[in-house]
Scaffold this motif. Sequence first.
Motif, mmCIF file in Angstrom:
data_model
loop_
_atom_site.group_PDB
_atom_site.id
_atom_site.type_symbol
_atom_site.label_atom_id
_atom_site.label_comp_id
_atom_site.label_asym_id
_atom_site.label_seq_id
_atom_site.Cartn_x
_atom_site.Cartn_y
_atom_site.Cartn_z
ATOM 1 N N THR A 67 0.860 -1.178 0.000
ATOM 2 C CA THR A 67 0.000 0.000 0.000
ATOM 3 C C THR A 67 0.898 1.230 0.000
ATOM 4 O O THR A 67 2.125 1.120 0.116
ATOM 5 C CB THR A 67 -0.889 0.032 1.254
ATOM 6 O OG1 THR A 67 -0.054 0.185 2.414
ATOM 7 C CG2 THR A 67 -1.721 -1.249 1.375
ATOM 8 N N THR A 90 -1.883 1.412 -8.379
ATOM 9 C CA THR A 90 -3.159 1.841 -8.949
ATOM 10 C C THR A 90 -4.264 1.120 -8.177
ATOM 11 O O THR A 90 -3.987 0.164 -7.437
ATOM 12 C CB THR A 90 -3.255 1.470 -10.445
ATOM 13 O OG1 THR A 90 -3.382 0.051 -10.560
ATOM 14 C CG2 THR A 90 -2.038 1.968 -11.225
ATOM 15 N N PRO A 91 -5.508 1.535 -8.336
ATOM 16 C CA PRO A 91 -6.600 0.808 -7.667
ATOM 17 C C PRO A 91 -6.660 -0.677 -8.058
ATOM 18 O O PRO A 91 -7.109 -1.512 -7.279
ATOM 19 C CB PRO A 91 -7.850 1.548 -8.154
ATOM 20 C CG PRO A 91 -7.366 2.930 -8.448
ATOM 21 C CD PRO A 91 -5.977 2.748 -8.997
ATOM 22 N N ALA A 92 -6.167 -1.004 -9.241
ATOM 23 C CA ALA A 92 -6.163 -2.397 -9.703
ATOM 24 C C ALA A 92 -4.920 -3.157 -9.254
ATOM 25 O O ALA A 92 -4.800 -4.350 -9.502
ATOM 26 C CB ALA A 92 -6.265 -2.430 -11.222
#
Length: 157
Positions: free
Chosen positions: A38, A130-132
Motif C-alpha cells: 500500500t 493503482t486501484p487495480a
Amino acid sequence: MMLARAIHFDESDMNVFHSPARTGEWCISGGFEFSNWTEGDLTGKAKQAFSNGWLGVETFGRVTFVAVTRIEPAELDALTQALAQHFVTIYGAPSVEAAMPAAREELNQMMEMCEEHAPNTVMTVARELTPAGVKESYRIIEQRDAALDMFAVHGGD
C-alpha cells in the motif's frame, strides 16, 4: 534465448537499495514482491525498490538498469530452481515443485521482453500503485554509437 543482467553505471544502487543486486547477475522484474503493498509501504529504500528496481535472481537484491544478453539453457534451469526455492523460503510456497510453474512464468515473461531487443539493450522499469494493483512500465534504451562495455559491466561467460 535472451535474458537481462544487472549493470551499474555508477555506485548509486549501493546507496539507494537495501540490498543491491550484484553486477552481472540475472534479473527479472520482480514486481510480485509488491503485490500486497500500500502507499504506507512506500518509504525510503523500499520505495526506491518499488519505484524502479529490477530483481536479481541470485542475490535477490535490486538494480536500476539491466542489459539484454544471451542465456544458456543450463543457466536458465538453475535460475528457475533458485527462484522456486525463493518462493518457498520467502513467500511460503508449499514446495519447490509447486513453485516451479510460477518461477518459470516469471522468467518466461522476462525472456519474452528481452527477445524483442538486441544484445546490450539497456532497460529500466517503473512501477506505480493503482486501484487495480501494481502497474509496471518499461523503458528501452537502445545501444547507440559507443559499445556498452565501454561504460558498464554486465558480466558474461
